[in-house]
Structures are given as C-alpha cells and as structure tokens.
Design a protein around this motif. Structure first.
Motif, PDB file in Angstrom:
ATOM      1  N   VAL A 249      -7.486  10.823  -2.724  1.00 35.97           N
ATOM      2  CA  VAL A 249      -7.461   9.637  -1.841  1.00 35.97           C
ATOM      3  C   VAL A 249      -8.796   9.195  -1.074  1.00 35.97           C
ATOM      4  CG1 VAL A 249      -6.521   9.235   0.684  1.00 35.97           C
ATOM      5  CG2 VAL A 249      -4.932  10.466  -0.946  1.00 35.97           C
ATOM      6  N   TYR A 273      -1.321   6.363   3.273  1.00 36.83           N
ATOM      7  CA  TYR A 273      -0.862   7.771   2.819  1.00 36.83           C
ATOM      8  C   TYR A 273      -0.562   8.713   3.902  1.00 36.83           C
ATOM      9  CZ  TYR A 273      -6.036   7.994   4.213  1.00 36.83           C
ATOM     10  OH  TYR A 273      -7.105   7.891   4.693  1.00 36.83           O
ATOM     11  N   TYR A 286      -4.767   7.945 -10.469  1.00 39.89           N
ATOM     12  CA  TYR A 286      -4.185   6.762  -9.856  1.00 39.89           C
ATOM     13  C   TYR A 286      -5.401   5.491 -10.025  1.00 39.89           C
ATOM     14  CZ  TYR A 286      -1.006  10.074  -7.565  1.00 39.89           C
ATOM     15  OH  TYR A 286      -0.169  11.049  -7.364  1.00 39.89           O
ATOM     16  N   ILE A 309      -0.822  -0.080  -1.518  1.00 38.66           N
ATOM     17  CA  ILE A 309      -0.808   1.166  -2.087  1.00 38.66           C
ATOM     18  C   ILE A 309      -0.411   2.412  -1.087  1.00 38.66           C
ATOM     19  CG2 ILE A 309      -1.911   2.857  -3.248  1.00 38.66           C
ATOM     20  CD1 ILE A 309      -4.279   0.759  -3.469  1.00 38.66           C
ATOM     21  N   ILE A 311       0.702   6.423  -0.887  1.00 35.12           N
ATOM     22  CA  ILE A 311       0.770   7.883  -1.454  1.00 35.12           C
ATOM     23  C   ILE A 311       1.574   8.727  -0.284  1.00 35.12           C
ATOM     24  CG2 ILE A 311      -0.354   9.752  -2.203  1.00 35.12           C
ATOM     25  CD1 ILE A 311      -2.414   7.951  -3.250  1.00 35.12           C
ATOM     26  N   PHE A 320       3.600   7.857  -5.705  1.00 34.34           N
ATOM     27  CA  PHE A 320       2.442   6.853  -5.733  1.00 34.34           C
ATOM     28  C   PHE A 320       3.266   5.409  -5.856  1.00 34.34           C
ATOM     29  CE2 PHE A 320      -0.332   4.241  -7.831  1.00 34.34           C
ATOM     30  CZ  PHE A 320      -1.510   4.190  -7.086  1.00 34.34           C
ATOM     31  N   GLU A 321       2.875   4.479  -5.239  1.00 29.43           N
ATOM     32  CA  GLU A 321       3.366   3.186  -5.268  1.00 29.43           C
ATOM     33  C   GLU A 321       2.238   2.233  -5.082  1.00 29.43           C
ATOM     34  OE1 GLU A 321       7.337   1.918  -3.907  1.00 29.43           O
ATOM     35  OE2 GLU A 321       5.973   0.548  -2.645  1.00 29.43           O
ATOM     36  N   THR A 368       5.356   2.413  -9.805  1.00 29.37           N
ATOM     37  CA  THR A 368       5.461   3.770  -8.897  1.00 29.37           C
ATOM     38  C   THR A 368       5.639   4.923  -9.957  1.00 29.37           C
ATOM     39  OG1 THR A 368       7.881   3.538  -9.628  1.00 29.37           O
ATOM     40  CG2 THR A 368       7.296   2.401  -7.718  1.00 29.37           C
TER      41      THR A 368
END
Length: 374
Positions: A249, A273, A286, A309, A311, A320-321, A368
C-alpha cells in the motif's frame, strides 16, 4: 499426470513387447506357466516387465553409450543361458536360476541407475548374502522339497523385496527431480516477469522526473526521494515471495503521489484501504493495474479524469478494485505486457486461489482482483 505418462511411455511399450514374447514362447512350448502359482507369476511378471521396459526407456542413453549397450547385451545373453539351464534342469526352483536372475537384476539396476544403486548397494548386498544363504540352506543343504515348499512363498517374497524397494525409490527420485525442475522453472518465470515489470515502470517515472527538472520545479527533490523509496522497495522487497500488505500500500501511495505532482489538470484520484495489517501478499502485483489506469485513462483524458482504488480484506481474502474513465477515442487500447504479466504471475503464485475480473461499462474501465491468502 499427462507429462508423467509421456515421460514413462516406454513402460507401456515394454509391457506390450513382453506380452508378445511370452505368447510366442508359450505357443511353441518353450516356457510353461503354472496358472495356480499366483504369487510367483505376479512377481515374475513385474520383474520381467521392468526388464523389458527399462532398455526401451534408456534407448537414447544406450545409443550414446555403446559400452553400456554391450553390457546390457551381455546380461541378456546371460539371462537366456540361465533360462535355458532352468528349462533343461527339470528341477523345482533351481537355485542356479534364482541366483542368476537376482545377479542379473542387480547388475542391470547398477547400470541404468548407477548413482541411485550405489547409494543402497551395501545394504542390498548384505541383505542378499543372508537371504540367499538361507535359501540355499533350505533348498540344497537340507534337500527336503516338502520342507522347502512350506516356506516357498515367504522366501520368494524376501528375495524380491529389494527390487520393489529399488523400483519405488527410483520412481520417487524421478518424481522429485521433475518437481524440482518445475519449481526452478516457475521461479525463473517469475524472475523474468518481475524484470519486465520494473523497467516498464521506472522508465515512465524517470520521464516524469526529467520534466520536473527541466521546469526547475521545487517538487523535484521530493520526487527523487519517493523514487528512491520505490526503487529500494522494488530491489529488496520485490525479490521476496511475500511482503506485508501495508508495504504494498505504501508503494502504491508513493506511485500515486509521483503522478499527482506531474499533472497540471484536475484529476480525481482516490485511494482507500482498510484492515490491511496482518496480511501478506506477493510484491508488485497491483502496480500493473494502477499504472495501466494512469497510462490509458488519466494521461489520455481531457477532462473529469478519475481513478478510484480500494483495497480491503475479509476472512483471509484481499479485495482489490480499481476504476478509471477513458476517452471514447481510446476505447480499444492495448494494455501491453503489463496485464499479461499480471495474469501469468497470478497463475504461478495463486493457482485456483484468485479471481480476476475486467470489464468496461460505458467509458469506465473496472478491474477487480480477489486473492485467497489462506
């Protein structure tokens, strides 16, 4: 399994060849098979099956090594002589036949699997010194056929046990060898994929830095520092099998901040996130999707560009998107090697434990990815 069968197809050919030889010999009454002797027939079948199959399996080896080929031919001649002697002796379980076949089998094994055989040679030789001594004592010294027949099955099992152990051990060694090769191949593929990811990203980032230095921007030192942190992460953490999710991250945050600095237009970038602690993931997964969102979305959109984004984690699964918009002119874009690498890495690292979904709705691109870390 298919790969295994292809590798050992010689044993299927050996089985067919062996059965043809047996049918021909029995047709001309050159051998006699007592169908009531189930154990003896089973042990003989397995022994001769491998005796016929292994030369076929090692045929390329035999062509290349003529010396060993001559040794095999000598063993074959010796086997024929032993069988002829057994047929002419008219003696039940002729000791010469037993000793001859065992010696031929051991010599054959020492040629085709020399390293494996040497590893257990001392144990095998000591075992046969005692077992054959007992066999000769019962069969020859006592010379009581009825007493021998009472122990016949046990003696035959004892004499054939080492061959079964050698065969199973050799197959296990071959299986381990194949698995080791497969593991090395997987690691090599992952190393190659990572090497493709890193230059692709850093070339873009260095271009950004070049633009800031040309403009003599005060933000250039901050960019250098963030780029340094990212390079350190890529070099040292990128080679690890797993890294804490929070590090990934942080890496994405640095990447996003670098892009925010270079844009002079309004861009809606949101990175959220939650619950990212106590989770680990393969590094540099990612960044590919994020990089594509900037490359094909923000950089080519004239207005109202956005990247969202998220997470999150739940029950061992990392969600995750990423969503971004794009101009209609660039609807059919080519994601290049990045997305292809992502799919390959997921197949290698998380087989049957990931779910990757990509779709476009209107002018919004959405990716995704769910990864099961348990």
């Amino acid at each position: 399994m298919i790969k295994f069968l292809k590798k050992y197809k010689a044993f299927l050919f050996g089985l067919i060849f062996f059965r043809v030889v047996v049918l021909v010999l029995t047709h001309f009454d050159l051998i006699f098979i007592d169908n009531s002797e189930y154990l003896s027939n089973t042990l003989s079948f397995i022994f001769y099956w491998f005796l016929f199959s292994l030369p076929i399996y090692y045929l390329p080896f035999l062509k290349e090594h003529k010396t060993n080929s001559l040794k095999f031919f000598g063993l074959l001649v010796l086997l024929v002589l032993v069988l002829i002697n057994d047929a002419n002796s008219k003696m039940i379980d002729n000791p010469i036949t037993f000793i001859g076949i065992i010696c031929i089998g051991l010599l054959f094994t020492s040629i085709v699997a020399s390293k494996f055989f040497k590893k257990y040679a001392l144990f095998i030789l000591v075992f046969y010194v005692f077992s054959l001594s007992y066999f000769i004592y019962i069969r020859v010294y006592i010379d009581d056929i009825n007493k021998y027949l009472q122990q016949e099955k046990e003696i035959k099992i004892i004499l054939t046990i080492p061959f079964f152990i050698l065969i199973l051990g050799w197959f296990f060694q071959q299986w381990k060898w194949m698995k080791t090769l497969e593991s090395k191949k997987t690691k090599a593929e992952l190393a190659l994929l990572k090497s493709q990811i890193n230059p692709h990203f850093f070339f873009n980032t260095l271009n950004n830095l070049y633009g800031l230095t040309v403009e003599k921007s005060d933000e250039a030192p901050s960019v250098v520092l963030k780029l340094s942190d990212m390079m350190r992460y890529t070099i040292y953490m990128g080679k690890e099998d797993l890294v804490p999710l929070k590090y990934e991250v942080e890496y994405l945050n640095n990447y996003i901040e670098l892009h925010k600095i270079r844009y002079h237009k309004s861009v809606d970038i949101q990175f959220t996130y939650s619950n990212i602690f106590n989770y680990e993931i393969a590094p540099l997964l990612y960044i590919i999707a994020v990089e594509n969102a900037f490359k094909h979305g923000v950089e080519k959109s004239t207005e109202r560009a956005f990247i969202h984004i998220n997470i999150s984690t739940e029950n061992g699964i990392i969600h995750f998107e990423i969503k971004n918009n794009f101009e209609e002119l660039y609807t059919k874009f080519n994601p290049g090697i990045g997305l292809s690498n992502l799919k390959q890495r997921l197949q290698l690292l998380y087989p049957k434990k990931h779910q990757l979904t990509i779709n476009s709705s209107g002018l919004v691109y959405k990716l995704t990815l769910k990864i099961d870390t348990l």
